[in-house]
Enzyme design. Structure first.
Site, PDB file in Angstrom:
ATOM      1  N   HIS A 141     -60.158 -13.428  12.146  1.00  0.00           N
ATOM      2  CA  HIS A 141     -58.999 -12.577  12.398  1.00  0.00           C
ATOM      3  C   HIS A 141     -59.062 -11.304  11.566  1.00  0.00           C
ATOM      4  CE1 HIS A 141     -57.259 -14.959   8.928  1.00  0.00           C
ATOM      5  NE2 HIS A 141     -56.772 -13.775   8.610  1.00  0.00           N
ATOM      6  N   GLU A 168     -53.379 -10.863  12.132  1.00  0.00           N
ATOM      7  CA  GLU A 168     -52.379 -11.303  11.161  1.00  0.00           C
ATOM      8  C   GLU A 168     -51.665 -10.057  10.642  1.00  0.00           C
ATOM      9  OE1 GLU A 168     -54.073 -13.086   7.626  1.00  0.00           O
ATOM     10  OE2 GLU A 168     -52.169 -14.019   7.031  1.00  0.00           O
TER      11      GLU A 168
END
Lengths: 133, 133
Positions: B79, B128
């Site tokens: 991520h 995120e």
């Protein structure tokens, strides 16, 4: 600056849709798409506060990102590109430490020489190194 | 700074091996590994010139990166984390633009609230968002 982040490349199936997706992020400034026929890709940059996303989609029948998208049809993070002060010295240093350099330097998206490092030597991550300006 | 890059997370099968891999990059400064049992991961940071790699490996039987590694045994880019000035406002703004926020904010690796955005809304990329300090 050695090791400066040049961009994070994201392979996408639809570049216009991707621009609409990524410009929603806080602080994002989306650029315009342009073809790089010599590289077999169409690209657009999304500038974040201190980093850059390179959205990449295949152009033509022999694109380097076509294989990735066939395995990941929704898209995904394709590679990370760092700048180095001296690309030849960086390649020699990496090879001496057992990291495989894929092929010889060739002009990248900004016209400066780039190489890629073998994903097997970096935990499945494709890393591009670009000669700093 | 809204949209500042906090880190790029790389899921790895062996954290000590990964630290040895990534410290070979020009300009890399590798940190030390530490357990985050509350998050089900063991992590180590590799600081590059102006960005940070978060190497993550599963800890315990119910780790959030175990599924990723079962699909990608060699590891891979898991991520991208960006900081936002106001996490609640960012979530509301993203939701209003059709981007799905996964769950409610919870404390991240640095103790500040984080959320994740649905990869389907960002071309297969897990993003995120972290409350800035």
């Amino acid at each position: 600056m050695p090791g400066r982040l040049a961009h994070i490349a994201v392979a996408v199936p639809d570049l216009d849709a991707a621009l609409a997706h990524w410009r929603r992020l806080p602080g994002a400034r989306a650029g315009v798409a342009h073809d790089l026929p010599g590289h077999g890709v169409r690209v657009a940059f999304v500038d974040m506060a201190d980093s850059r996303i390179e959205l990449v989609t295949p152009l033509g029948d022999d694109s380097p990102v076509a294989g990735y998208l066939s395995r990941n049809p929704a898209g995904g993070i394709h590679h990370i590109c760092y700048e180095v002060a001296d690309l030849d010295a960086a390649c020699a240093g990496l090879a001496a430490q057992g990291a495989r350099v894929l092929g010889a330097p060739r002009p990248g998206a900004h016209g400066r020489p780039v190489i890629f490092l073998h994903p097997r030597d970096f935990d499945g991550c494709l890393i591009e190194l670009e000669q700093a300006p």
